[in-house]
Enzyme design. Structure first.
Site, PDB file in Angstrom:
ATOM      1  N   GLU A   4      19.333   7.158   8.360  1.00 30.06           N
ATOM      2  CA  GLU A   4      19.062   8.185   7.316  1.00 30.06           C
ATOM      3  C   GLU A   4      20.203   9.157   7.454  1.00 30.06           C
ATOM      4  OE1 GLU A   4      15.565  10.016   8.808  1.00 30.06           O
ATOM      5  OE2 GLU A   4      14.483   7.989   8.615  1.00 30.06           O
ATOM      6  N   LYS A  16      21.307  13.043   7.931  1.00 27.07           N
ATOM      7  CA  LYS A  16      21.103  13.950   8.828  1.00 27.07           C
ATOM      8  C   LYS A  16      21.155  15.349   7.733  1.00 27.07           C
ATOM      9  CE  LYS A  16      21.126  16.113  13.187  1.00 27.07           C
ATOM     10  NZ  LYS A  16      21.515  17.673  12.886  1.00 27.07           N
ATOM     11  N   ASP A  74      21.165  18.997   6.616  1.00 26.64           N
ATOM     12  CA  ASP A  74      21.726  20.412   7.381  1.00 26.64           C
ATOM     13  C   ASP A  74      21.025  21.590   6.846  1.00 26.64           C
ATOM     14  OD1 ASP A  74      23.087  21.841   9.167  1.00 26.64           O
ATOM     15  OD2 ASP A  74      24.739  21.858   8.240  1.00 26.64           O
ATOM     16  N   TYR A 131      11.118  13.389   6.370  1.00 26.53           N
ATOM     17  CA  TYR A 131      11.837  12.418   7.215  1.00 26.53           C
ATOM     18  C   TYR A 131      11.037  11.950   8.654  1.00 26.53           C
ATOM     19  CZ  TYR A 131      13.493  16.429   9.536  1.00 26.53           C
ATOM     20  OH  TYR A 131      13.901  18.060  10.052  1.00 26.53           O
ATOM     21  N   LYS A 158      27.250  12.776  14.438  1.00 26.90           N
ATOM     22  CA  LYS A 158      27.906  14.102  13.533  1.00 26.90           C
ATOM     23  C   LYS A 158      28.915  13.619  12.853  1.00 26.90           C
ATOM     24  CE  LYS A 158      25.145  17.735  14.722  1.00 26.90           C
ATOM     25  NZ  LYS A 158      25.386  19.156  14.841  1.00 26.90           N
ATOM     26  N   CYS A 183      45.538  51.377   6.037  1.00 30.86           N
ATOM     27  CA  CYS A 183      45.160  50.804   5.059  1.00 30.86           C
ATOM     28  C   CYS A 183      46.477  50.309   3.935  1.00 30.86           C
ATOM     29  CB  CYS A 183      44.465  51.855   4.091  1.00 30.86           C
ATOM     30  SG  CYS A 183      43.752  51.266   2.506  1.00 30.86           S
ATOM     31  N   CYS A 194      46.387  52.825   0.823  1.00 32.76           N
ATOM     32  CA  CYS A 194      46.490  54.306   0.916  1.00 32.76           C
ATOM     33  C   CYS A 194      47.288  54.868   2.279  1.00 32.76           C
ATOM     34  CB  CYS A 194      45.201  54.895   0.608  1.00 32.76           C
ATOM     35  SG  CYS A 194      43.980  54.705   1.839  1.00 32.76           S
ATOM     36  N   CYS A 198      38.689  51.437   5.940  1.00 29.35           N
ATOM     37  CA  CYS A 198      39.501  52.303   5.541  1.00 29.35           C
ATOM     38  C   CYS A 198      38.564  53.719   5.219  1.00 29.35           C
ATOM     39  CB  CYS A 198      40.392  52.221   4.281  1.00 29.35           C
ATOM     40  SG  CYS A 198      41.068  53.727   3.631  1.00 29.35           S
ATOM     41  N   CYS A 241      41.174  56.559  -1.550  1.00 26.86           N
ATOM     42  CA  CYS A 241      41.713  55.379  -1.585  1.00 26.86           C
ATOM     43  C   CYS A 241      41.545  54.558  -2.867  1.00 26.86           C
ATOM     44  CB  CYS A 241      41.020  54.551  -0.302  1.00 26.86           C
ATOM     45  SG  CYS A 241      41.772  52.747  -0.188  1.00 26.86           S
TER      46      CYS A 241
HETATM   47  S1  IVH Z   1      14.011  13.352  13.053  1.00 25.93           S
HETATM   48  C1  IVH Z   1      11.730  13.479  17.111  1.00 25.93           C
HETATM   49  N1  IVH Z   1      15.650  13.008  10.947  1.00 25.93           N
HETATM   50  O1  IVH Z   1      17.928  17.567  13.020  1.00 25.93           O
HETATM   51  C2  IVH Z   1      12.838  13.305  15.626  1.00 25.93           C
HETATM   52  N2  IVH Z   1      15.610  15.123  11.994  1.00 25.93           N
HETATM   53  O2  IVH Z   1      18.491  17.749  15.948  1.00 25.93           O
HETATM   54  C3  IVH Z   1      12.642  14.487  14.990  1.00 25.93           C
HETATM   55  N3  IVH Z   1      17.282  16.568  10.908  1.00 25.93           N
HETATM   56  O3  IVH Z   1      15.229  19.283  14.145  1.00 25.93           O
HETATM   57  C4  IVH Z   1      13.826  14.616  14.048  1.00 25.93           C
HETATM   58  N4  IVH Z   1      17.753  15.404   9.100  1.00 25.93           N
HETATM   59  O4  IVH Z   1      15.867  19.567  11.640  1.00 25.93           O
HETATM   60  C5  IVH Z   1      15.330  13.725  11.895  1.00 25.93           C
HETATM   61  N5  IVH Z   1      16.752  12.453   8.769  1.00 25.93           N
HETATM   62  C6  IVH Z   1      16.287  13.268   9.763  1.00 25.93           C
HETATM   63  C7  IVH Z   1      16.751  14.656   9.906  1.00 25.93           C
HETATM   64  C8  IVH Z   1      16.713  15.434  11.050  1.00 25.93           C
HETATM   65  C9  IVH Z   1      17.721  16.330   9.641  1.00 25.93           C
HETATM   66  C10 IVH Z   1      17.282  17.783  11.832  1.00 25.93           C
HETATM   67  C11 IVH Z   1      15.949  18.361  12.309  1.00 25.93           C
HETATM   68  C12 IVH Z   1      15.620  18.233  13.651  1.00 25.93           C
HETATM   69  C13 IVH Z   1      17.335  18.175  13.833  1.00 25.93           C
HETATM   70  C14 IVH Z   1      17.321  17.290  15.170  1.00 25.93           C
END
Ligand code: IVH
Length: 665
Positions: A111, A113, A115, A223, A310, A404, A407, A422, A428
């Site tokens: 999936e 991740k 942010d 998720y 990541k 500055c 001025c 400043c 200014c």
């Molecule tokens: S699963 C026990 N799935 O990443 C598993 N987390 O470092 C629970 N996050 O706190 C997390 N996308 O805020 C999961 N597809 C995804 C995610 C996800 C973002 C975040 C979430 C979690 C952090 C984990």
């Protein structure tokens, strides 16, 4: 069920459906106009027939103005984080470790991740009952009122196959376009920019006022599901079920049966994620079968059945041509790197923020250096490093200017702040012009002019501060190039009209540091007039809701400066609104005269701020803490137990909101 109740139910069902089409599927069947009309009809029916009210009605998404401080809630299932990996080798290790531990076939769900900020939402009998932030993993803040304003989160579920009770976890996100718009507004107000959508989302979720949250257009992707009676035995199928109940479950998740499929997923999304409407910073891999998840279990911090990978932030190398220092309206000096144009994440980058002196120092920069620019989450790219090996014709070392650039006044740095200022506020040019530009903006005095005119008039010596706008003479204006009778008259008319602008906006227009639109409104309501405000003590200011020490100090310093108080006097003499309107004041009496009142907890009929205003309007005094001098306490829900105890001990009367309202009626 009578006809009206039936109509209300029909409207609620229809609006819930169209809300889902619009916010979850992004595939509306109805025009915005029709949607709004239906909503207005439902609102009207609900107001006229309060006996049919329902906190899960689609009308409840707008958020109430009543501030609730958050209560801490213990998570039923702790909210753990994920183990991070940064290389394909580490992903292979995870895969092989899982293979060894399970010793049987398994599937991996890959999936994105997301942010943002994580949330755990509990549903009972198909209705949203609670939403809690991650907090420290064991306890989080109850942010239900805020979460209910997020339109892609269902308040009631579709179908009837959901468990009686379950928890679903997801990420609250601020979409890129909302984030960019918000920052544009902040830039115009010279408020510090939000670094990235993640901070923006979590900051928004912690807002005490759900109305503000509702205005920020957050989104949420889900998720993970947990509970005692989950619908299926795999993560993948559970999430597909959740999608059918109305949750926004990303359709980007994939079932992988080999390590190669996992790598393909990573490679694909490393590029494709740039086209998503929200920020992502990696991918998450999860063992699919719940039984296998259970077998693998957890370490102290994270599950053994899941891991995150990541993405590398995108980076480009280019030449640093020069560094400029810009002075804003408030005198803050910002260093900006001017770069040889380079392509990064699909845009051409020519400038990068250097933030402040500490960052410049740590980078050890020279003009002509090859620098690395990155665009991780932030809108303005930043310089993250220098290629020291590539240094051959060394230019000047980059250091923060001491004076500055506009001025030449020596800059100052305030304790605890990273920025240089400043201090030459009144001499200014960019500060002087900046204040006038701010004063004339639409949200302030709405005078039909802009930076070009301000600049021309300033250079011609016609204006040196905002009060000069009110003594402008046509003859002098006509002397300026490009100005004719018509443009002169238009401007004079607009200046004249600005005298009717309400006090709160005049206050905002003054450009007092940290006094934005909302703070200005709050100050106007609480202090009524510029005289009262200018005489307010630090304590009176900080006793006002939403006014912290930083703002209080800034207001006090503003009025302590004679130049500012003269300016205010001139504006008042010119006829500007320097107090809240008569009608607002007419509501005043002295029914609470001489009483020191503590107001505590959350209320149903008015917000706490409104009660504070009422108390003041009727001559009472709001006091923050319970003492022997307290006349009585107005208690709402969740009043602090310590306060209650103290009240009992001191024998101080505690009343509820209805009793207060009766007293002032
Ligand atoms: S699963 C026990 N799935 O990443 C598993 N987390 O470092 C629970 N996050 O706190 C997390 N996308 O805020 C999961 N597809 C995804 C995610 C996800 C973002 C975040 C979430 C979690 C952090 C984990």
């Amino acid at each position: 069920m009578n006809e009206i109740e039936l109509k209300i139910h029909q409207l609620r069902d229809a609006l819930t459906h169209h809300n889902y089409r619009y916010y979850v599927l992004s595939d509306p069947e109805l025009s915005d106009k029709l949607f709004d009309e239906m909503m207005a009809e439902l609102e009207q029916l609900e107001t006229a027939h309060p006996q049919f009210a329902d906190p899960h009605s689609p009308t409840q998404r707008v958020g109430s103005d009543i501030s609730k401080e958050f209560t801490q809630v213990a998570h039923v299932y702790p909210m753990l984080s994920l183990g991070n990996t940064y290389s394909e080798a580490e992903v292979s290790e995870f895969y092989e470790r899982t293979e060894r531990a399970l010793n049987e076939p398994f599937e991996i769900i890959a999936e994105l991740k997301y942010d943002g900020t994580s949330i755990s939402v509990t549903y009972e009998s198909g209705r949203l009952v609670r939403a809690v932030t991650r907090g420290d993993g064991a306890n989080g803040d109850d942010v239900t009122a805020n979460v209910k304003t997020i339109r892609s989160i269902p308040l009631t579920l579709m179908g009837d196959s959901y468990p009686e009770s379950f928890e679903i976890r997801g990420e609250i996100l601020m979409p890129w376009h909302v984030f960019e718009q918000l920052n544009k507004e902040r830039e115009a107000q010279e408020e510090p920019l939000l670094a990235n959508p993640r901070n923006a989302a979590s900051g928004t979720l912690k807002q005490l006022n759900p109305k503000v949250v509702a205005s920020r257009k957050l989104d949420a992707y889900f998720y993970y599901m947990m509970g005692e009676q989950l619908p299926t035995t795999t993560h993948y199928d559970n999430m597909n079920e959740a999608r059918r109940w109305g949750f926004k479950v990303p359709d980007t998740m994939r079932k992988c049966n080999s390590l190669q499929e996992v790598f393909d997923y990573i490679a694909y999304w490393d590029v494709e994620r740039k086209n998503l409407p929200v920020a992502t910073d990696g991918i998450v891999l999860k063992v699919n079968a719940l039984r296998q998840q259970k077998n693998l279990g957890f370490t102290a911090k994270s599950p053994r059945w899941a891991i995150s990978y990541k993405f590398q932030a995108e980076r480009a190398a280019t030449t640093l041509n020069s560094v400029s220092f810009q002075v804003g309206r408030t005198g803050a000096v910002t260093p900006v790197a001017n770069l040889e144009a380079v392509q990064l994440s699909g845009t051409t980058v020519r400038r990068a923020s250097l933030h402040n002196d500490d960052i410049i120092q740590s980078l050890d920069l020279y003009i002509g250096d090859q620098v690395f620019v990155e665009k991780g989450g932030e809108i303005i790219p930043k310089i993250v490093g220098v290629d020291k090996e590539a240094r051959f014709m060394i230019g000047d070392k980059v250091s923060f200017v001491k004076n500055c650039p506009e001025c030449n006044t020596p800059l100052v740095r305030e304790a605890g702040e990273a920025a240089y200022y400043c201090p030459n506020e009144f001499g200014c040019p960019p500060q002087i012009k900046g204040r006038i530009e701010h004063f004339v903006t639409r949200k302030a005095l709405n005078i039909g002019t802009g930076p070009e005119t301000v600049d021309a008039f300033y250079k011609a010596g016609l204006i040196t501060d905002v009060a000069d706008l009110y003594t402008l003479q046509s003859a002098a204006m006509l002397n300026i190039e490009g100005w004719q009778a018509k443009s002169v008259n238009n401007l004079l008319k607009s200046v004249e009209e600005s005298k009717q602008i309400p006090f709160a906006r005049v206050l905002f227009g003054l450009g007092i540091r940290f006094v934005g639109e909302t703070v200005a409104k709050r100050l106007a309501i609480n202090f009524h007039s510029i005289e009262n405000l200018s005489e307010a003590t630090f304590e009176q200011l900080t006793n006002t809701d939403e006014i912290g020490e930083r703002i209080a100090q800034s207001v006090i310093s503003y009025f302590a400066n004679e130049k500012n108080s003269d300016l205010v006097a001139r504006l008042k003499a010119a006829g500007l609104q320097m107090a809240i309107a008569e009608e607002q004041l007419a509501a005043q009496s002295d029914k609470l005269k001489g009483l020191a009142i503590v107001i505590s907890g959350t209320f149903e009929q008015h917000s706490r701020d409104e009660y504070k205003t009422m108390i003041e309007q009727h001559g009472g005094k709001n006091v923050a803490s319970v003492s022997g001098k307290t006349s009585f306490i107005v208690a709402g829900d969740n009043m602090g137990p310590a306060k209650l105890e103290k009240a009992k001990k001191l024998n101080i009367k505690v009343i509820n909101e209805s009793e207060l309202l009766k007293m002032i009626q």
